[in-house]
Design a protein around this motif. Structure first.
Motif, PDB file in Angstrom:
ATOM      1  N   ASN A 198      -4.338   9.851   7.876  1.00 35.03           N
ATOM      2  CA  ASN A 198      -3.934  10.492   6.438  1.00 35.03           C
ATOM      3  C   ASN A 198      -3.308  10.428   5.533  1.00 35.03           C
ATOM      4  OD1 ASN A 198      -4.973  11.974   4.215  1.00 35.03           O
ATOM      5  ND2 ASN A 198      -4.312  14.435   5.366  1.00 35.03           N
ATOM      6  N   PHE A 199      -3.621   9.433   4.340  1.00 37.96           N
ATOM      7  CA  PHE A 199      -2.488   9.093   3.313  1.00 37.96           C
ATOM      8  C   PHE A 199      -2.231   9.518   1.874  1.00 37.96           C
ATOM      9  CE2 PHE A 199      -4.022   5.357   5.877  1.00 37.96           C
ATOM     10  CZ  PHE A 199      -2.825   5.340   6.498  1.00 37.96           C
ATOM     11  N   THR A 200      -2.449  10.794   1.940  1.00 40.52           N
ATOM     12  CA  THR A 200      -2.140  12.314   0.853  1.00 40.52           C
ATOM     13  C   THR A 200      -1.278  12.963   1.798  1.00 40.52           C
ATOM     14  OG1 THR A 200      -4.265  13.427   1.616  1.00 40.52           O
ATOM     15  CG2 THR A 200      -4.651  11.199   0.629  1.00 40.52           C
ATOM     16  N   PRO A 201      -0.953  13.328   0.593  1.00 41.81           N
ATOM     17  CA  PRO A 201      -0.514  15.156   1.250  1.00 41.81           C
ATOM     18  C   PRO A 201      -0.861  16.179   1.551  1.00 41.81           C
ATOM     19  CG  PRO A 201      -0.001  14.342  -1.507  1.00 41.81           C
ATOM     20  CD  PRO A 201      -0.876  13.652  -0.591  1.00 41.81           C
TER      21      PRO A 201
ATOM     22  N   PHE B  89      -7.144   3.698  -4.330  1.00 42.22           N
ATOM     23  CA  PHE B  89      -7.294   2.262  -5.143  1.00 42.22           C
ATOM     24  C   PHE B  89      -6.945   1.133  -4.122  1.00 42.22           C
ATOM     25  CE2 PHE B  89      -7.460   5.327  -8.533  1.00 42.22           C
ATOM     26  CZ  PHE B  89      -8.724   5.915  -8.903  1.00 42.22           C
ATOM     27  N   HIS B  90      -5.931   1.513  -3.000  1.00 39.18           N
ATOM     28  CA  HIS B  90      -5.505   0.014  -2.924  1.00 39.18           C
ATOM     29  C   HIS B  90      -5.909  -0.054  -1.304  1.00 39.18           C
ATOM     30  CE1 HIS B  90      -2.983  -0.131  -5.981  1.00 39.18           C
ATOM     31  NE2 HIS B  90      -3.204   0.395  -6.143  1.00 39.18           N
ATOM     32  N   GLN B  91      -6.550   1.216  -0.990  1.00 39.17           N
ATOM     33  CA  GLN B  91      -7.261   0.973   0.514  1.00 39.17           C
ATOM     34  C   GLN B  91      -7.042  -0.463   1.394  1.00 39.17           C
ATOM     35  OE1 GLN B  91      -8.791   4.662   1.931  1.00 39.17           O
ATOM     36  NE2 GLN B  91      -9.508   3.631   3.490  1.00 39.17           N
ATOM     37  N   GLY B  92      -8.220  -1.424   0.499  1.00 36.53           N
ATOM     38  CA  GLY B  92      -8.451  -2.598   1.455  1.00 36.53           C
ATOM     39  C   GLY B  92      -7.372  -3.457   1.388  1.00 36.53           C
TER      40      GLY B  92
ATOM     41  N   ASP C 160     -13.503   5.367   3.381  1.00 40.60           N
ATOM     42  CA  ASP C 160     -13.100   6.809   3.068  1.00 40.60           C
ATOM     43  C   ASP C 160     -11.818   7.006   1.859  1.00 40.60           C
ATOM     44  OD1 ASP C 160     -13.445   9.615   2.109  1.00 40.60           O
ATOM     45  OD2 ASP C 160     -12.987  10.076   4.152  1.00 40.60           O
ATOM     46  N   ASN C 161     -12.074   6.237   1.055  1.00 40.53           N
ATOM     47  CA  ASN C 161     -10.955   6.299   0.399  1.00 40.53           C
ATOM     48  C   ASN C 161     -10.555   7.280  -0.800  1.00 40.53           C
ATOM     49  OD1 ASN C 161     -12.090   3.406   0.943  1.00 40.53           O
ATOM     50  ND2 ASN C 161     -11.114   2.756  -1.149  1.00 40.53           N
ATOM     51  N   GLU C 162     -11.605   8.772  -0.830  1.00 40.02           N
ATOM     52  CA  GLU C 162     -11.260   9.315  -1.509  1.00 40.02           C
ATOM     53  C   GLU C 162     -10.419   9.954  -0.639  1.00 40.02           C
ATOM     54  OE1 GLU C 162     -12.424  10.202  -4.687  1.00 40.02           O
ATOM     55  OE2 GLU C 162     -13.144   8.150  -4.765  1.00 40.02           O
ATOM     56  N   HIS C 163     -10.833   9.949   0.012  1.00 37.02           N
ATOM     57  CA  HIS C 163      -9.302  11.514   1.221  1.00 37.02           C
ATOM     58  C   HIS C 163      -8.404  10.054   1.789  1.00 37.02           C
ATOM     59  CE1 HIS C 163     -13.791  13.446   0.941  1.00 37.02           C
ATOM     60  NE2 HIS C 163     -12.477  14.546   1.024  1.00 37.02           N
ATOM     61  N   SER C 164      -8.100   8.668   0.908  1.00 43.35           N
ATOM     62  CA  SER C 164      -7.509   8.485   1.834  1.00 43.35           C
ATOM     63  C   SER C 164      -6.951   8.377   3.737  1.00 43.35           C
ATOM     64  CB  SER C 164      -5.946   8.389   1.360  1.00 43.35           C
ATOM     65  OG  SER C 164      -5.941   7.950  -0.333  1.00 43.35           O
ATOM     66  N   VAL C 165      -8.379   8.747   4.025  1.00 43.94           N
ATOM     67  CA  VAL C 165      -8.674   8.452   5.763  1.00 43.94           C
ATOM     68  C   VAL C 165      -8.809   7.129   6.255  1.00 43.94           C
ATOM     69  CG1 VAL C 165      -8.833  10.072   7.873  1.00 43.94           C
ATOM     70  CG2 VAL C 165      -8.154  10.762   4.956  1.00 43.94           C
TER      71      VAL C 165
ATOM     72  N   PHE D  73       1.275  -1.125   0.109  1.00 42.46           N
ATOM     73  CA  PHE D  73      -0.145   0.042   0.167  1.00 42.46           C
ATOM     74  C   PHE D  73       0.847   1.388   0.631  1.00 42.46           C
ATOM     75  CE2 PHE D  73      -1.582   3.523   2.937  1.00 42.46           C
ATOM     76  CZ  PHE D  73      -3.093   3.788   1.578  1.00 42.46           C
ATOM     77  N   PHE D  74       1.950   1.334   1.037  1.00 41.41           N
ATOM     78  CA  PHE D  74       2.795   2.631   1.058  1.00 41.41           C
ATOM     79  C   PHE D  74       3.089   2.487  -0.601  1.00 41.41           C
ATOM     80  CE2 PHE D  74       1.693   3.203   5.450  1.00 41.41           C
ATOM     81  CZ  PHE D  74       1.621   4.744   5.442  1.00 41.41           C
ATOM     82  N   LYS D  75       4.061   2.204  -0.835  1.00 42.21           N
ATOM     83  CA  LYS D  75       4.615   1.709  -2.190  1.00 42.21           C
ATOM     84  C   LYS D  75       3.916   2.625  -2.971  1.00 42.21           C
ATOM     85  CE  LYS D  75       4.122  -2.599  -4.995  1.00 42.21           C
ATOM     86  NZ  LYS D  75       4.149  -3.673  -5.447  1.00 42.21           N
ATOM     87  N   GLU D  76       2.564   2.355  -2.625  1.00 43.76           N
ATOM     88  CA  GLU D  76       1.445   3.417  -3.959  1.00 43.76           C
ATOM     89  C   GLU D  76       2.031   5.156  -3.929  1.00 43.76           C
ATOM     90  OE1 GLU D  76       0.465   2.365  -6.757  1.00 43.76           O
ATOM     91  OE2 GLU D  76       0.496   0.358  -5.976  1.00 43.76           O
ATOM     92  N   GLU D  77       2.055   5.666  -4.959  1.00 42.05           N
ATOM     93  CA  GLU D  77       1.649   7.258  -4.995  1.00 42.05           C
ATOM     94  C   GLU D  77       0.895   7.501  -4.355  1.00 42.05           C
ATOM     95  OE1 GLU D  77       3.904   9.909  -5.701  1.00 42.05           O
ATOM     96  OE2 GLU D  77       5.774   8.016  -6.602  1.00 42.05           O
ATOM     97  N   PRO D  78       0.599   8.654  -3.426  1.00 41.27           N
ATOM     98  CA  PRO D  78      -1.253   8.806  -2.674  1.00 41.27           C
ATOM     99  C   PRO D  78      -1.909   9.210  -3.206  1.00 41.27           C
ATOM    100  CG  PRO D  78       1.300   9.954  -1.585  1.00 41.27           C
ATOM    101  CD  PRO D  78       1.899   9.731  -3.317  1.00 41.27           C
ATOM    102  N   ILE D  79      -2.203   9.527  -4.924  1.00 38.72           N
ATOM    103  CA  ILE D  79      -2.965   9.699  -5.447  1.00 38.72           C
ATOM    104  C   ILE D  79      -3.633   8.432  -5.874  1.00 38.72           C
ATOM    105  CG2 ILE D  79      -1.681   9.947  -7.911  1.00 38.72           C
ATOM    106  CD1 ILE D  79      -3.017  12.133  -8.724  1.00 38.72           C
ATOM    107  N   HIS D  80      -3.346   7.227  -6.349  1.00 39.30           N
ATOM    108  CA  HIS D  80      -3.481   6.241  -6.021  1.00 39.30           C
ATOM    109  C   HIS D  80      -3.986   5.200  -5.103  1.00 39.30           C
ATOM    110  CE1 HIS D  80      -2.002   6.701 -10.713  1.00 39.30           C
ATOM    111  NE2 HIS D  80      -0.533   6.628 -10.033  1.00 39.30           N
ATOM    112  N   ARG D  81      -3.447   5.398  -3.899  1.00 37.38           N
ATOM    113  CA  ARG D  81      -3.968   5.082  -3.055  1.00 37.38           C
ATOM    114  C   ARG D  81      -5.390   4.436  -2.623  1.00 37.38           C
ATOM    115  NH1 ARG D  81       0.394   7.706   1.334  1.00 37.38           N
ATOM    116  NH2 ARG D  81       2.306   6.200   0.506  1.00 37.38           N
TER     117      ARG D  81
END
Length: 726
Positions: free
Chosen positions: A652-655, A499-502, A628-633, A489-497
């Motif tokens: 919060n997994f986004t910048p 789609f991978h929160q599962g 809350d996949n859209e906010h990656s929270v 999960f963490f190797k993904e760029e935040p913009i793609h996370r």
């Protein structure tokens, strides 16, 4: 004097006789004793009494073989003469075996749990004479000899006594002292003399290119950890904090004197205070059992009963363990009962047969690692391993055994093609003999106050459940699934996370099926994987922020914690066992910030029962929101045994900074930041909720109250309510 058959004398002189005690030493003949000795290196031999008075000059009856008659056995000695020099010795062949009837019976039965007190090399006093007793198991050998510098490596001179009922050979060598090198010369069942063998129970080994065993000293250890051992059961309970610092002793730091390995004593003085300062509860050392190849990191042991020579003596290692206990730190030893290397001086074909390993390579060889597999169906081999587990607990006060490569042990078809393995008696791929061995081992370790951890990467059921319930009996199991999914999960760029929160949430579907340890081990920073820092995406700022977020999420997630050395300050390069960690990186505020965060996480972890008491209970965890996949929270609650004692963790997994982000909380009060991974003290951006946030009576996420938070970028918050004033 009755003459001995010349064929017998020839066999003795050629090292062909398998029972020299029937010929050499003292033998009654009427009222007298006939004394025989084989001394091929001397010119003359006399029998003398304890006062050095000559009782008889011996006659040369065959090249190297001397014989004399004396009137009585008064503890005679032998005076050897050669080249004008004399030396007086005690005759090894006049001493009985110190192995008692019970010892011999248990050895034959394969149930002697303290084998290490009987086999190997032991300095003892026998019949008033100080020396060393040697014993080795080689049931299929025609002859076993002790060799070393003391007999010029001549296998004819100290042929050992056979015990046919249990396959053990032994001999007492008077006058021998600690520090002597030795090996076993073994003639196999086919008559061939094998390459010289090191002692399977050797306590010390010489450095390469030599590989001899060394007679250990019997220096006593002045242990100062009595109180620690008395309280170990409480410290080892499932509801106690457990934060592990995994260390390769050879590359943690180099000795300033010689730019080489630190000694056990230096590590006691420097590593132990560092681990204590960082707030870890446990030190896990990669295998320090003796191993021939540095590059195996100890995972291919050849001396299961010997702390490696690389860092000092066995006594020095005891000093290291004692210092850990004095500082309140448990010691975990990586233990490898799965396989051993093929080196000719080791266990492979030890007596000319497949003694410790299976004969069939489909059962006895690891093609991946080029090693041999223990034969867990042989009682003596299981005895050897069980005794070894107990040895480390009793002799070195080790607290926990982390058992390596358990998956490779459990499955007969592990890393094998369909035609490269043999099914069990039921046609399955489970190694039933290993299952029984692991159950015995875990029961034994727990009964002696220790714990065990399985490095097991499959879905084998009930690894960490008690034996009496049908489990394997380990205390804990490494959660390899959590490690793989979270790193993916963490190797993904935040913009793609989004789609991978599962992948991030999935571990909570099985988090309480076992008693788990969350491992960020050495395996994750080698073989081209990079370091934990470089596995994070983005520029330098995002890499450090991601790493701080990752670690904080890890400490919030149910399960005990493990972190490999160097990860705690964000080492940038991949781990290299040949060089020390890059401690100079701590001059960089970003790396120093990672280290400070880990120290604070450990402190918070130990001070907050909600973060550890119910690691292994589903009641200790509650999702607030994982959708809350859209906010990656994500947000969740960790609870202590006192259910009101809880913390809220928000990630919060986004910048992006999320303002006025509402999450439900379990009750009223002012929720203060116990930790913010984006704090400026960790070289973060300093965004957060200073002074805390008052919970509002607004229902959210199924909770009676909620908070309106500022979520810092690529960060986690650990929040705890301060009750409102009444």
């Amino acid at each position: 004097m009755t003459a001995v058959d010349q064929n017998v004398l020839s066999a003795i002189s050629q090292g062909e006789h398998n029972d020299p005690f029937s010929v050499l030493g003292p033998h009654e003949e009427g009222r007298n004793l006939v004394v025989r000795t084989f001394q091929p290196q001397v010119e003359a031999v006399s029998v003398v009494d304890r006062n050095d008075a000559v009782l008889a000059d011996m006659t040369l009856v065959y090249p190297g073989l001397f014989e004399a008659t004396i009137s009585t056995d008064i503890g005679y000695r032998l005076r050897l003469s050669a080249g004008g020099n004399t030396d007086t010795i005690d005759d090894p062949y006049r001493f009985p075996s110190p192995l008692g009837d019970i010892d011999r019976y248990l050895l034959g039965e394969g149930t002697h749990l303290r084998l290490y007190e009987k086999l190997g090399a032991r300095s003892i006093e026998l019949d008033g004479v100080v020396g060393v007793h040697f014993a080795v198991w080689a049931p299929n050998a025609q002859r076993v000899s002790l060799v070393g510098p003391f007999n010029e490596w001549d296998g004819r001179r100290h042929v050992m006594r056979a015990h046919p009922d249990n396959g053990v050979w032994d001999i007492f060598i008077p006058g021998l002292v600690p520090g002597e090198l030795y090996k076993f010369e073994i003639k196999g069942s086919n008559g061939d003399v094998l390459p010289l063998k090191s002692d399977p129970f050797g306590r010390r080994f010489e450095p390469p290119p030599g590989n001899a065993s060394i007679v250990p000293d019997n220096r006593s250890m002045n242990w100062e950890d009595k109180d620690w051992l008395a309280s170990r059961a409480q410290l080892s309970s499932l509801d106690a904090p457990m934060s592990i610092y995994e260390v390769h002793l050879g590359s943690w730091c180099q000795s300033p004197e010689n730019q080489h390995w630190m000694s056990y004593k230096q590590l006691a003085d420097e590593l132990v205070p560092y681990v204590k300062e960082m707030g870890y509860t446990h030190i896990e050392v990669l295998p320090i059992t003796e191993h021939p190849f540095d590059g195996s990191w100890g995972y291919q042991p050849i001396g299961m009963y010997a702390p490696t020579w690389r860092f000092g003596t066995p006594h020095d290692f005891k000093v290291f363990v004692d210092q850990c206990h004095r500082e309140g730190i448990s010691v975990i030893l990586d233990w490898v009962p799965a396989h051993f290397p093929r080196d000719t001086h080791g266990l492979g074909e030890f007596d000319g047969t497949h003694l410790y390993e299976h004969a069939d390579p489909r059962q006895g060889a690891h093609s991946d690692w080029g090693t041999l597999i223990f034969n867990y169906g042989r009682k003596e081999v299981v005895n050897y391993l069980l005794a070894n587990a107990l040895f480390w607990l009793e002799e070195f006060h080790i607290d926990v055994l982390r058992v390596d490569a358990v998956a490779s042990m459990l499955y007969l078809d592990y890393s094998r093609e369909h035609d490269q393995w043999i099914p069990n008696e039921h046609g399955g791929n489970q190694n039933l003999e290993v299952v029984e061995f692991l159950k015995q081992m875990n029961t034994l370790v727990h009964s002696h106050g220790g714990m065990t951890i399985a490095e097991e990467s499959t879905s084998w059921p009930m690894v960490s459940r008690p034996v009496y319930l049908g489990g394997l009996g380990f205390t804990y199991k490494w959660n390899m699934g959590w490690m793989n999914d979270t790193l993916n999960f963490f190797k993904e760029e935040p913009i793609h996370r989004r789609f991978h929160q599962g992948e991030l949430n999935f571990s909570l579907t099985y988090a309480f099926s076992e008693n788990f340890v969350l491992p960020l081990s050495h395996d994750e920073v080698v073989h081209g994987k990079g370091s934990m820092l470089t596995r994070m995406p983005g520029d330098a700022w995002q890499q450090f922020a991601n790493l701080r977020l990752f670690y904080t999420f890890m400490y919030g997630h149910p399960g005990k914690k493990l972190m490999f050395m160097g990860c705690e300050f964000g080492q940038r390069r991949e781990w290299n066992f040949e060089s020390a960690l890059d401690w100079a990186l701590l001059d960089d505020p970003q790396h120093a910030g990672i280290q400070r965060l880990v120290r604070d996480l450990n402190q918070l972890y130990q001070m907050t029962p909600a973060l550890y008491e119910r690691d292994c209970e589903a009641e200790g965890f509650e999702w607030i929101d994982c959708t809350d996949n859209e906010h990656s929270v994500i947000a969740f609650i960790r609870r202590a045994k006192v259910i009101e004692d809880c913390v809220v963790i928000v990630c919060n997994f986004t910048p992006m900074v999320h303002e006025q982000y509402r999450i439900g909380v379990p009750g009223p009060g002012t929720y203060q930041e116990r930790l913010n991974s984006d704090s400026s003290s960790y070289a973060g951006s300093g965004v957060g909720n200073p002074g805390g946030v008052m919970a509002e009576a607004i229902c959210s996420h199924g909770q009676s109250h909620s908070l309106s938070l500022t979520l810092p970028p690529l960060a986690a918050l650990v929040l705890q309510a301060k009750p409102a004033a009444s």
